[in-house]
Enzyme design. Sequence first.
Site, mmCIF file in Angstrom:
data_model
loop_
_atom_site.group_PDB
_atom_site.id
_atom_site.type_symbol
_atom_site.label_atom_id
_atom_site.label_comp_id
_atom_site.label_asym_id
_atom_site.label_seq_id
_atom_site.Cartn_x
_atom_site.Cartn_y
_atom_site.Cartn_z
ATOM 1 N N SER A 144 0.850 -1.192 0.000
ATOM 2 C CA SER A 144 0.000 0.000 0.000
ATOM 3 C C SER A 144 0.881 1.236 0.000
ATOM 4 O O SER A 144 2.026 1.185 0.460
ATOM 5 C CB SER A 144 -0.863 0.014 1.270
ATOM 6 N N TYR A 157 -1.486 -1.347 10.258
ATOM 7 C CA TYR A 157 -1.561 -1.546 8.800
ATOM 8 C C TYR A 157 -0.300 -0.993 8.136
ATOM 9 O O TYR A 157 0.376 -1.664 7.359
ATOM 10 C CB TYR A 157 -2.809 -0.832 8.264
HETATM 11 P P1 NDP Z 1 -11.370 -5.783 -0.318
HETATM 12 O O1 NDP Z 1 -11.777 -5.596 1.102
HETATM 13 O O2 NDP Z 1 -12.234 -5.274 -1.411
HETATM 14 O O3 NDP Z 1 -11.048 -7.345 -0.565
HETATM 15 C C1 NDP Z 1 -10.219 -8.037 0.302
HETATM 16 C C2 NDP Z 1 -10.084 -9.455 -0.200
HETATM 17 O O4 NDP Z 1 -9.227 -10.164 0.708
HETATM 18 C C3 NDP Z 1 -11.386 -10.215 -0.224
HETATM 19 O O5 NDP Z 1 -11.348 -11.180 -1.246
HETATM 20 C C4 NDP Z 1 -11.421 -10.880 1.154
HETATM 21 O O6 NDP Z 1 -12.302 -11.979 1.109
HETATM 22 C C5 NDP Z 1 -9.941 -11.259 1.275
HETATM 23 N N1 NDP Z 1 -9.459 -11.418 2.653
HETATM 24 C C6 NDP Z 1 -9.444 -10.521 3.657
HETATM 25 N N2 NDP Z 1 -8.938 -11.075 4.783
HETATM 26 C C7 NDP Z 1 -8.628 -12.360 4.474
HETATM 27 C C8 NDP Z 1 -8.088 -13.445 5.189
HETATM 28 N N3 NDP Z 1 -7.773 -13.360 6.494
HETATM 29 N N4 NDP Z 1 -7.896 -14.624 4.546
HETATM 30 C C9 NDP Z 1 -8.235 -14.749 3.238
HETATM 31 N N5 NDP Z 1 -8.727 -13.760 2.502
HETATM 32 C C10 NDP Z 1 -8.938 -12.578 3.109
HETATM 33 O O7 NDP Z 1 -9.902 -5.158 -0.424
HETATM 34 P P2 NDP Z 1 -9.196 -4.319 -1.588
HETATM 35 O O8 NDP Z 1 -9.452 -4.930 -2.899
HETATM 36 O O9 NDP Z 1 -9.495 -2.893 -1.325
HETATM 37 O O10 NDP Z 1 -7.677 -4.541 -1.144
HETATM 38 C C11 NDP Z 1 -6.878 -5.603 -1.637
HETATM 39 C C12 NDP Z 1 -5.480 -5.352 -1.132
HETATM 40 O O11 NDP Z 1 -5.048 -4.065 -1.576
HETATM 41 C C13 NDP Z 1 -5.366 -5.342 0.395
HETATM 42 O O12 NDP Z 1 -4.178 -5.967 0.774
HETATM 43 C C14 NDP Z 1 -5.323 -3.856 0.725
HETATM 44 O O13 NDP Z 1 -4.616 -3.611 1.922
HETATM 45 C C15 NDP Z 1 -4.580 -3.306 -0.479
HETATM 46 N N6 NDP Z 1 -4.832 -1.892 -0.755
HETATM 47 C C16 NDP Z 1 -6.094 -1.417 -1.057
HETATM 48 C C17 NDP Z 1 -6.295 -0.081 -1.329
HETATM 49 C C18 NDP Z 1 -7.640 0.476 -1.670
HETATM 50 O O14 NDP Z 1 -7.789 1.725 -1.723
HETATM 51 N N7 NDP Z 1 -8.649 -0.333 -1.934
HETATM 52 C C19 NDP Z 1 -5.159 0.876 -1.287
HETATM 53 C C20 NDP Z 1 -3.890 0.259 -0.968
HETATM 54 C C21 NDP Z 1 -3.746 -1.070 -0.717
HETATM 55 P P3 NDP Z 1 -12.994 -12.572 2.471
HETATM 56 O O15 NDP Z 1 -13.537 -11.386 3.217
HETATM 57 O O16 NDP Z 1 -14.012 -13.536 1.984
HETATM 58 O O17 NDP Z 1 -11.882 -13.250 3.203
#
Ligand code: NDP
Length: 257
Positions: A144, A157
Amino acid sequence: MDLELRGKRAVITGGSVGIGLAVAHALAAEGVDVAIVARDGARAEREASEIAASHRVKALGIAADVSKAGDVERSCARVAAAFDGVDILINNAGTGSSEKIMEAGDDRWQYYWDLHVMAAVRFSRALVPLMRKRRGGVILNTASICAKQPLGYEPIYNTTKAALVMFSKCLANELVKDGIRVNTINPGLVLTPDWRKTAGILTAGTGKTPEQYLDDVAKENAPIGRFATPEELAHFYAFLCSPRASPRKGESTWNGN
Ligand code: NDP
């Protein structure tokens, strides 16, 4: 441009929604078979079926909490049984936090360490041998912008994403001899369903619309004044997975080597 990815196999953690799902679609559109891993197995399977139908590739939905060593092990065993080797690993599962350092207990630090760092360590350790069999591969880690530019409300985070960046650099150095490229992507604001949900909650009863809230966040935090879409980011992931993102024999590189 042909990204020369047809027939490759990818594992995408957090691939059931948001950035991970967009990456899964972008790779599948290039003819890549995908396994998407998330805790909500029903959603992962639903999205995998949709990907398989839209792009005519093999797609697998796997239920796992990637912060747990046993779940990672079981996921990798399923991938190994379903796919003949792995070419691409996207360590993308993650989520924001909210705490004060002086108040957060060890358990909270441990959870985010396991989710953002150990998941990438464990998936890499399990899947690199399958990449070596295929004489190369690509690992992309979603960290991030907060790894470099901390947001005040989420120190855990920020810290664990910064650790993921360093892990990626160390892994890149270790695996370069195997023809495995490791890179980190540090996204800024990307408009995912989770952001829309948060905007809905925070604006309820305030007279402000979710759209106005998101617009304010973008204007305050991003010089471009808007969120990126998961799709525009996903194209970049797909390019980085491609052999075209790496110099080929006979092509000069920036330093002439
Ligand atoms: P979302 O919340 O839209 O999606 C997160 C995904 O990760 C889902 O598929 C969720 O599925 C899965 N997930 C979360 N926790 C777990 C776990 N413990 N085990 C397995 N799967 C897990 O997130 P984003 O698409 O926004 O973010 C994706 C990545 O990008 C993250 O690492 C985030 O930190 C990073 N990011 C996002 C930004 C943004 O603005 N959106 C900016 C910078 C970085 P489920 O809940 O079913 O487990």
